[in-house]
Design a protein around this motif. Structure first.
Motif, PDB file in Angstrom:
ATOM      1  N   PHE A  11       0.840  -1.202   0.000  1.00 27.13           N
ATOM      2  CA  PHE A  11       0.000   0.000   0.000  1.00 27.13           C
ATOM      3  C   PHE A  11       0.877   1.255   0.000  1.00 27.13           C
ATOM      4  O   PHE A  11       0.613   2.203  -0.728  1.00 27.13           O
ATOM      5  CB  PHE A  11      -0.943   0.036   1.213  1.00 27.13           C
ATOM      6  CG  PHE A  11      -2.090  -0.928   1.122  1.00 27.13           C
ATOM      7  CD1 PHE A  11      -2.914  -0.972   0.002  1.00 27.13           C
ATOM      8  CD2 PHE A  11      -2.361  -1.794   2.163  1.00 27.13           C
ATOM      9  CE1 PHE A  11      -3.983  -1.859  -0.078  1.00 27.13           C
ATOM     10  CE2 PHE A  11      -3.426  -2.686   2.096  1.00 27.13           C
ATOM     11  CZ  PHE A  11      -4.233  -2.717   0.973  1.00 27.13           C
ATOM     12  N   ALA A  12       1.924   1.242   0.813  1.00 24.42           N
ATOM     13  CA  ALA A  12       2.833   2.393   0.888  1.00 24.42           C
ATOM     14  C   ALA A  12       3.495   2.643  -0.469  1.00 24.42           C
ATOM     15  O   ALA A  12       3.584   3.790  -0.922  1.00 24.42           O
ATOM     16  CB  ALA A  12       3.890   2.169   1.964  1.00 24.42           C
ATOM     17  N   GLU A  13       3.926   1.574  -1.125  1.00 23.18           N
ATOM     18  CA  GLU A  13       4.542   1.698  -2.454  1.00 23.18           C
ATOM     19  C   GLU A  13       3.534   2.258  -3.452  1.00 23.18           C
ATOM     20  O   GLU A  13       3.858   3.119  -4.269  1.00 23.18           O
ATOM     21  CB  GLU A  13       5.038   0.333  -2.953  1.00 23.18           C
ATOM     22  CG  GLU A  13       6.279  -0.155  -2.257  1.00 23.18           C
ATOM     23  CD  GLU A  13       6.616  -1.601  -2.632  1.00 23.18           C
ATOM     24  OE1 GLU A  13       6.029  -2.149  -3.610  1.00 23.18           O
ATOM     25  OE2 GLU A  13       7.450  -2.196  -1.941  1.00 23.18           O
ATOM     26  N   PHE A  14       2.302   1.753  -3.380  1.00 21.87           N
ATOM     27  CA  PHE A  14       1.261   2.209  -4.299  1.00 21.87           C
ATOM     28  C   PHE A  14       1.004   3.705  -4.122  1.00 21.87           C
ATOM     29  O   PHE A  14       0.950   4.462  -5.081  1.00 21.87           O
ATOM     30  CB  PHE A  14      -0.034   1.414  -4.080  1.00 21.87           C
ATOM     31  CG  PHE A  14      -1.156   1.845  -4.996  1.00 21.87           C
ATOM     32  CD1 PHE A  14      -1.300   1.264  -6.244  1.00 21.87           C
ATOM     33  CD2 PHE A  14      -2.054   2.832  -4.613  1.00 21.87           C
ATOM     34  CE1 PHE A  14      -2.318   1.676  -7.101  1.00 21.87           C
ATOM     35  CE2 PHE A  14      -3.068   3.251  -5.457  1.00 21.87           C
ATOM     36  CZ  PHE A  14      -3.205   2.671  -6.709  1.00 21.87           C
ATOM     37  N   THR A  39      -5.102  11.634  -8.566  1.00 26.32           N
ATOM     38  CA  THR A  39      -4.146  10.916  -7.716  1.00 26.32           C
ATOM     39  C   THR A  39      -4.646  10.866  -6.277  1.00 26.32           C
ATOM     40  O   THR A  39      -4.608   9.811  -5.634  1.00 26.32           O
ATOM     41  CB  THR A  39      -2.759  11.578  -7.788  1.00 26.32           C
ATOM     42  OG1 THR A  39      -2.297  11.505  -9.144  1.00 26.32           O
ATOM     43  CG2 THR A  39      -1.759  10.885  -6.877  1.00 26.32           C
ATOM     44  N   GLN A  40      -5.140  11.986  -5.784  1.00 25.43           N
ATOM     45  CA  GLN A  40      -5.644  12.020  -4.411  1.00 25.43           C
ATOM     46  C   GLN A  40      -6.823  11.064  -4.246  1.00 25.43           C
ATOM     47  O   GLN A  40      -6.921  10.341  -3.257  1.00 25.43           O
ATOM     48  CB  GLN A  40      -6.066  13.448  -4.041  1.00 25.43           C
ATOM     49  CG  GLN A  40      -6.471  13.558  -2.590  1.00 25.43           C
ATOM     50  CD  GLN A  40      -7.741  14.376  -2.377  1.00 25.43           C
ATOM     51  OE1 GLN A  40      -8.409  14.770  -3.319  1.00 25.43           O
ATOM     52  NE2 GLN A  40      -8.057  14.592  -1.134  1.00 25.43           N
ATOM     53  N   ARG A  44      -6.812   7.738  -1.799  1.00 23.68           N
ATOM     54  CA  ARG A  44      -7.791   7.548  -0.725  1.00 23.68           C
ATOM     55  C   ARG A  44      -8.340   6.127  -0.742  1.00 23.68           C
ATOM     56  O   ARG A  44      -8.604   5.545   0.303  1.00 23.68           O
ATOM     57  CB  ARG A  44      -8.932   8.565  -0.836  1.00 23.68           C
ATOM     58  CG  ARG A  44      -8.503   9.941  -0.341  1.00 23.68           C
ATOM     59  CD  ARG A  44      -9.603  10.965  -0.419  1.00 23.68           C
ATOM     60  NE  ARG A  44     -10.689  10.692   0.511  1.00 23.68           N
ATOM     61  CZ  ARG A  44     -11.852  11.327   0.483  1.00 23.68           C
ATOM     62  NH1 ARG A  44     -12.081  12.261  -0.423  1.00 23.68           N
ATOM     63  NH2 ARG A  44     -12.796  11.041   1.358  1.00 23.68           N
ATOM     64  N   VAL A  45      -8.496   5.559  -1.947  1.00 19.26           N
ATOM     65  CA  VAL A  45      -8.943   4.170  -2.058  1.00 19.26           C
ATOM     66  C   VAL A  45      -7.902   3.247  -1.435  1.00 19.26           C
ATOM     67  O   VAL A  45      -8.243   2.318  -0.700  1.00 19.26           O
ATOM     68  CB  VAL A  45      -9.212   3.772  -3.531  1.00 19.26           C
ATOM     69  CG1 VAL A  45      -9.618   2.308  -3.626  1.00 19.26           C
ATOM     70  CG2 VAL A  45     -10.286   4.669  -4.144  1.00 19.26           C
ATOM     71  N   ALA A  46      -6.628   3.522  -1.702  1.00 20.16           N
ATOM     72  CA  ALA A  46      -5.557   2.711  -1.110  1.00 20.16           C
ATOM     73  C   ALA A  46      -5.629   2.777   0.416  1.00 20.16           C
ATOM     74  O   ALA A  46      -5.500   1.762   1.095  1.00 20.16           O
ATOM     75  CB  ALA A  46      -4.193   3.179  -1.607  1.00 20.16           C
ATOM     76  N   GLU A  95      -4.843  -3.101  -9.210  1.00 19.11           N
ATOM     77  CA  GLU A  95      -3.591  -3.238  -8.450  1.00 19.11           C
ATOM     78  C   GLU A  95      -3.886  -3.374  -6.957  1.00 19.11           C
ATOM     79  O   GLU A  95      -3.293  -4.204  -6.271  1.00 19.11           O
ATOM     80  CB  GLU A  95      -2.697  -2.012  -8.648  1.00 19.11           C
ATOM     81  CG  GLU A  95      -1.883  -2.025  -9.909  1.00 19.11           C
ATOM     82  CD  GLU A  95      -0.972  -0.800  -9.976  1.00 19.11           C
ATOM     83  OE1 GLU A  95      -0.227  -0.544  -9.005  1.00 19.11           O
ATOM     84  OE2 GLU A  95      -1.013  -0.099 -11.009  1.00 19.11           O
ATOM     85  N   LEU A  96      -4.788  -2.538  -6.469  1.00 15.71           N
ATOM     86  CA  LEU A  96      -5.141  -2.586  -5.045  1.00 15.71           C
ATOM     87  C   LEU A  96      -5.830  -3.915  -4.708  1.00 15.71           C
ATOM     88  O   LEU A  96      -5.556  -4.506  -3.662  1.00 15.71           O
ATOM     89  CB  LEU A  96      -6.042  -1.402  -4.670  1.00 15.71           C
ATOM     90  CG  LEU A  96      -5.346  -0.047  -4.729  1.00 15.71           C
ATOM     91  CD1 LEU A  96      -6.361   1.083  -4.616  1.00 15.71           C
ATOM     92  CD2 LEU A  96      -4.296   0.074  -3.633  1.00 15.71           C
TER      93      LEU A  96
END
Length: 122
Positions: A11-14, A39-40, A44-46, A95-96
């Protein structure tokens, strides 16, 4: 559902990676001023996925609810998204989903991709 051990790292990498820039066949966001907004919204989804992953009982249904919420965040900019941008949004969601091992968005990504009113989803 069991959260993979390295999910937090993923998640941090994403969240850290640049998004909506030209790569592979994607030309990059059509309107530069929309990049930080898009991007924001996807970051937020991540964060939403991360909170489910860290919860006591992460389930497909909880992740799918976060997908619904995440897609609805794009409602106010939906007309700003061209086809490539919508494809890119869906790829980021995928990806998530892969990070947590979620197999299906329950059709939500297809609906988003091919046009719908995000506020009328059930």
């Amino acid at each position: 559902m069991k959260t993979p051990e390295n999910a937090n790292e993923k998640f941090a990498e994403f969240i850290a990676k640049k998004k909506f820039y030209a790569e592979n066949y994607y030309p990059g966001v059509a309107d530069e001023k929309m990049r930080p907004i898009f991007t924001q919204k996807i970051n937020r989804v991540a964060s939403d996925f991360k909170s489910v992953a860290e919860s006591e009982n992460p389930t497909d249904k909880k992740y799918q609810e976060k997908i619904k919420i995440g897609l609805s965040r794009f409602a106010d900019v939906y007309m700003e998204l061209d086809t490539e941008d919508r494809e890119r949004v869906c790829l980021y969601f995928e990806e998530l989903m892969a990070i947590v091992g979620l197999e299906s968005s329950n059709g939500q990504l297809s609906q988003f991709m091919y046009g719908f009113d995000p506020n009328s989803m059930d």
